[in-house]
Design a protein around this motif. Structure first.
Motif, PDB file in Angstrom:
ATOM      1  N   PRO A 118      20.486  -0.304  -0.942  1.00  0.00           N
ATOM      2  CA  PRO A 118      19.934   1.016  -0.588  1.00  0.00           C
ATOM      3  C   PRO A 118      18.402   1.055  -0.631  1.00  0.00           C
ATOM      4  O   PRO A 118      17.795   1.800  -1.421  1.00  0.00           O
ATOM      5  CB  PRO A 118      20.559   1.933  -1.637  1.00  0.00           C
ATOM      6  N   PHE A 119      17.779   0.268   0.234  1.00  0.00           N
ATOM      7  CA  PHE A 119      16.319   0.228   0.244  1.00  0.00           C
ATOM      8  C   PHE A 119      15.734   1.579   0.641  1.00  0.00           C
ATOM      9  O   PHE A 119      14.818   2.098  -0.016  1.00  0.00           O
ATOM     10  CB  PHE A 119      15.820  -0.856   1.209  1.00  0.00           C
ATOM     11  N   GLU A 120      16.252   2.160   1.730  1.00  0.00           N
ATOM     12  CA  GLU A 120      15.706   3.440   2.192  1.00  0.00           C
ATOM     13  C   GLU A 120      15.822   4.515   1.119  1.00  0.00           C
ATOM     14  O   GLU A 120      14.897   5.293   0.900  1.00  0.00           O
ATOM     15  CB  GLU A 120      16.423   3.900   3.467  1.00  0.00           C
ATOM     16  N   ALA A 121      16.980   4.561   0.454  1.00  0.00           N
ATOM     17  CA  ALA A 121      17.173   5.562  -0.602  1.00  0.00           C
ATOM     18  C   ALA A 121      16.250   5.303  -1.784  1.00  0.00           C
ATOM     19  O   ALA A 121      15.760   6.243  -2.424  1.00  0.00           O
ATOM     20  CB  ALA A 121      18.629   5.555  -1.064  1.00  0.00           C
ATOM     21  N   THR A 122      15.988   4.041  -2.068  1.00  0.00           N
ATOM     22  CA  THR A 122      15.112   3.692  -3.196  1.00  0.00           C
ATOM     23  C   THR A 122      13.698   4.194  -2.972  1.00  0.00           C
ATOM     24  O   THR A 122      13.089   4.808  -3.852  1.00  0.00           O
ATOM     25  CB  THR A 122      15.100   2.174  -3.416  1.00  0.00           C
ATOM     26  N   ILE A 123      13.150   3.962  -1.782  1.00  0.00           N
ATOM     27  CA  ILE A 123      11.777   4.407  -1.537  1.00  0.00           C
ATOM     28  C   ILE A 123      11.717   5.919  -1.338  1.00  0.00           C
ATOM     29  O   ILE A 123      10.742   6.554  -1.728  1.00  0.00           O
ATOM     30  CB  ILE A 123      11.139   3.664  -0.340  1.00  0.00           C
ATOM     31  N   ALA A 124      12.779   6.497  -0.759  1.00  0.00           N
ATOM     32  CA  ALA A 124      12.803   7.954  -0.597  1.00  0.00           C
ATOM     33  C   ALA A 124      12.831   8.636  -1.956  1.00  0.00           C
ATOM     34  O   ALA A 124      12.279   9.728  -2.126  1.00  0.00           O
ATOM     35  CB  ALA A 124      14.006   8.386   0.231  1.00  0.00           C
ATOM     36  N   GLY A 125      13.455   7.999  -2.932  1.00  0.00           N
ATOM     37  CA  GLY A 125      13.523   8.560  -4.274  1.00  0.00           C
ATOM     38  C   GLY A 125      12.312   8.250  -5.130  1.00  0.00           C
ATOM     39  O   GLY A 125      12.308   8.557  -6.327  1.00  0.00           O
ATOM     40  N   GLY A 126      11.302   7.612  -4.551  1.00  0.00           N
ATOM     41  CA  GLY A 126      10.073   7.330  -5.287  1.00  0.00           C
ATOM     42  C   GLY A 126      10.130   6.086  -6.141  1.00  0.00           C
ATOM     43  O   GLY A 126       9.359   5.951  -7.099  1.00  0.00           O
ATOM     44  N   ALA A 130       8.499  -2.832  -7.673  1.00  0.00           N
ATOM     45  CA  ALA A 130       9.482  -3.842  -8.074  1.00  0.00           C
ATOM     46  C   ALA A 130      10.895  -3.418  -7.694  1.00  0.00           C
ATOM     47  O   ALA A 130      11.694  -4.227  -7.214  1.00  0.00           O
ATOM     48  CB  ALA A 130       9.396  -4.102  -9.577  1.00  0.00           C
ATOM     49  N   SER A 131      11.213  -2.124  -7.887  1.00  0.00           N
ATOM     50  CA  SER A 131      12.539  -1.629  -7.527  1.00  0.00           C
ATOM     51  C   SER A 131      12.767  -1.722  -6.029  1.00  0.00           C
ATOM     52  O   SER A 131      13.860  -2.086  -5.571  1.00  0.00           O
ATOM     53  CB  SER A 131      12.703  -0.178  -7.993  1.00  0.00           C
ATOM     54  N   ALA A 132      11.742  -1.394  -5.263  1.00  0.00           N
ATOM     55  CA  ALA A 132      11.870  -1.464  -3.812  1.00  0.00           C
ATOM     56  C   ALA A 132      12.113  -2.895  -3.359  1.00  0.00           C
ATOM     57  O   ALA A 132      12.992  -3.162  -2.533  1.00  0.00           O
ATOM     58  CB  ALA A 132      10.617  -0.898  -3.153  1.00  0.00           C
ATOM     59  N   VAL A 133      11.362  -3.837  -3.910  1.00  0.00           N
ATOM     60  CA  VAL A 133      11.527  -5.237  -3.520  1.00  0.00           C
ATOM     61  C   VAL A 133      12.924  -5.744  -3.865  1.00  0.00           C
ATOM     62  O   VAL A 133      13.561  -6.441  -3.069  1.00  0.00           O
ATOM     63  CB  VAL A 133      10.441  -6.111  -4.201  1.00  0.00           C
ATOM     64  N   GLU A 134      13.423  -5.403  -5.040  1.00  0.00           N
ATOM     65  CA  GLU A 134      14.757  -5.864  -5.423  1.00  0.00           C
ATOM     66  C   GLU A 134      15.846  -5.261  -4.545  1.00  0.00           C
ATOM     67  O   GLU A 134      16.949  -5.782  -4.465  1.00  0.00           O
ATOM     68  CB  GLU A 134      15.032  -5.546  -6.891  1.00  0.00           C
ATOM     69  N   ASN A 135      15.540  -4.161  -3.873  1.00  0.00           N
ATOM     70  CA  ASN A 135      16.511  -3.539  -2.983  1.00  0.00           C
ATOM     71  C   ASN A 135      16.309  -3.939  -1.529  1.00  0.00           C
ATOM     72  O   ASN A 135      16.854  -3.296  -0.625  1.00  0.00           O
ATOM     73  CB  ASN A 135      16.475  -2.017  -3.136  1.00  0.00           C
ATOM     74  N   ILE A 136      15.536  -4.992  -1.302  1.00  0.00           N
ATOM     75  CA  ILE A 136      15.459  -5.587   0.035  1.00  0.00           C
ATOM     76  C   ILE A 136      16.602  -6.589   0.151  1.00  0.00           C
ATOM     77  O   ILE A 136      16.624  -7.606  -0.544  1.00  0.00           O
ATOM     78  CB  ILE A 136      14.099  -6.276   0.276  1.00  0.00           C
ATOM     79  N   ASP A 137      17.561  -6.284   0.987  1.00  0.00           N
ATOM     80  CA  ASP A 137      18.747  -7.117   1.151  1.00  0.00           C
ATOM     81  C   ASP A 137      18.418  -8.322   2.035  1.00  0.00           C
ATOM     82  O   ASP A 137      17.753  -8.182   3.067  1.00  0.00           O
ATOM     83  CB  ASP A 137      19.870  -6.298   1.785  1.00  0.00           C
TER      84      ASP A 137
END
Length: 539
Positions: A118-126, A130-137
């Protein structure tokens, strides 16, 4: 270019033997997994998805059982293996492919259901960096693309709609058709493209690259439209990943399907009404405001906005910046209105609107932030124009008074109100306003003088209509108004038209080579004039 495999055309019908499932969102997983198992399809999965299938009491293999390698590196490496991608990419009827699969113990995978981290949801949620990178599939897009490339044999599903189509086909015919697999493949490539666009756009923002060498914009289909701007044009509406409150993310509670022009007008109206802190109403017709006003409540704001130009308001779009009440709804439904967009509406208001079955009521649950950075786009032949959102907001401290006469406090308030509206009017724009209400608006003319004249006509007609309805002497609403021009006056003629209309104060960016001439004309007429130093063109 690599040679094509030596194989005959792909079969129309493929009966899946093995399915690979890997999901972040496990909604509906048990039902689908059970349906596939009952159809005799072997299930292969990873991590949490495998555990969920096992919990449902269904047989499932771990990907590690196929590859002989355990999941490692915190899950970063689990499906990136020849046994997986060979099973997806192998052309079953190509002799060399079949030979390689047999020699290396690679079994075919005929059905794939994968969503993505859920990359889009991760960045939309702020989420932080590091969290965004780990959610790059990585593995998910690779498997999706492998499956989609080999659609001759593999049905690839990237959302619930896709897997439901595939399961329905299996229940009906025991196989997937080539036509279905092609449709699913097209959908899959679009999904990975959108995912990559989200990642690349986010990363460009992280390194503050406002104009990256490559720009990709992705959207998901919100609805196909009956037509575009005109009935002979096809139209569709797509949502991007931006979560900004507005028409794209609104809930439509009633009314006919939105049209192309409805959507454009609702967006224009809502972006403008969000500029005001007081209860405000904006009425838009063909992307331009025809009436804007604030009031002690929405009912007063609507009545004052309608007074500005009731003729143009017929069949328009109404936007407000407060939740709607029954009293508001009763006023708004007094004339034919296409769309109403608001942050909310109580049950009594909804009941009033319900009597107007064709009126579209949109609820957004929030207001767009006029100071939130973002980008806006426009297509041209062979290209795309991209610019930052116009965040200009002029305060009294920003004004440079250039005339002998200083404006009164009331005139300053009127100037700022008029300039805020002018920012949302198509160029060339002239806006007359007084006491938190537009008096006349001139939009989209080829010269500023004509915009000033048209705005004056609107103000005169509005004054006559007011006198007819409430009595008294007819007078232009522009009498005693402030005039805003969103760009400088290149000549004094536009300013003189504004003075003739009744304006006593003028606000404009300044910056013309004839500024001195325009200032002298203002001094000669005894009006106050302020420069903002900021142009707010809207083409």
């Amino acid at each position: 270019m690599p040679a094509a495999p030596d194989f005959p055309p792909a079969p129309d019908a493929v009966k899946p033997v093995r399915a690979l499932i890997s999901l972040s969102d496990k909604s509906g997983l048990e039902d689908v997994a059970r349906a596939l198992a009952e159809l005799g399809v072997e299930l292969v999965s990873t991590g949490g998805t495998r555990a969920a299938i096992e919990k449902a009491g269904l047989p499932v293999k771990d990907v590690a059982d196929l590859t002989g390698f355990p999941e490692m590196m915190d899950g970063r490496v689990k499906t990136l293996h020849p046994v997986v991608h060979g099973g997806l990419l192998g052309v079953r009827d190509a002799p060399e492919h079949a030979k390689a699969m047999a020699e290396h113990g690679i079994g075919p995978i005929d059905l794939v259901w994968i969503d993505l981290y859920p990359f889009e949801a991760t960045i939309a949620g702020g989420g932080d960096f590091a969290s965004a990178v780990e959610n790059i599939d990585i593995g998910g897009p690779a498997m999706i693309r492998s499956s989609a490339k080999n659609h001759g044999y593999v049905a690839v599903c990237v959302d619930r709609e896709s897997i439901d189509e595939a399961v329905a086909a299996l229940k009906a015919d025991g196989s997937t058709s080539l036509a279905l697999r092609k449709r699913l493949a097209a959908r899959a490539f679009a999904r990975t493209a959108a995912y990559d666009a989200a990642v690349s756009g986010w990363f460009a923002g992280q390194v503050e690259d406002a104009a990256p060498a490559r720009k990709t914009i992705a959207g998901s289909l919100a609805q196909t439209l009956r037509y575009g701007e005109n009935p002979h044009q096809a139209g569709a509406f797509y949502r991007t990943s931006e979560t900004r409150p507005g028409v794209a993310n609104a809930r439509q509670l009633q009314g006919k399907e939105l049209g192309y022009n409805n959507i454009a007008d609702a967006d224009a109206a809502y972006e403008l009404v969000a500029e005001f802190e007081e209860p405000a109403c904006v009425i838009v017709k063909h992307a331009n405001p025809c009436g804007v006003a604030v009031g002690k409540d929405l009912s007063e704001a609507y009545a004052r906005a309608l007074e500005c130009d009731a003729v143009s308001a017929f069949g328009g779009v109404v936007a407000v910046n407060r939740p709607l009440t029954a009293a508001d709804a009763t006023l708004i439904t007094g004339i034919f209105t296409e769309v109403v967009i608001a942050p909310g509406a109580d049950e009594a208001a909804k009941a009033v609107f319900a009597a107007k079955k064709n009126l579209r009521l949109l609820i957004t649950d929030g207001l767009p932030d006029p100071l939130q950075p973002g980008q806006v786009f426009r297509s041209v032949a062979g290209g795309l124009l991209v610019q930052s959102r116009d965040l200009a907001r002029i305060t009294p401290a920003d004004l440079k008074i250039v005339t002998k006469r200083q404006p009164t406090d009331e005139e300053v308030r009127d100037m700022l109100f008029a300039f805020t509206v002018a920012k949302h009017v198509k160029s060339n724009a002239i806006v007359y306003a007084r006491a938190g209400q537009t008096a006349g608006i001139g939009a989209g003319q080829m010269n500023r003088r004509d915009s000033a004249r048209i705005a004056a006509i609107r103000a005169k007609e509005a004054g006559e209509a007011h006198a007819k309805q409430f009595g008294g002497l007819a007078h232009s609403l522009a009498q005693g108004s402030a005039c805003a021009s969103e760009a400088f006056f290149p000549f004094a003629d536009g300013l003189l038209e504004a003075v003739a209309a009744g304006a006593t104060a003028v606000i404009q960016p300044g910056g013309s080579i004839r500024d001195d001439e325009v200032i002298a004309a203002a001094d000669d007429k005894g009006v106050a004039m302020a420069f903002t130093g900021v142009r707010v063109f809207r083409h």
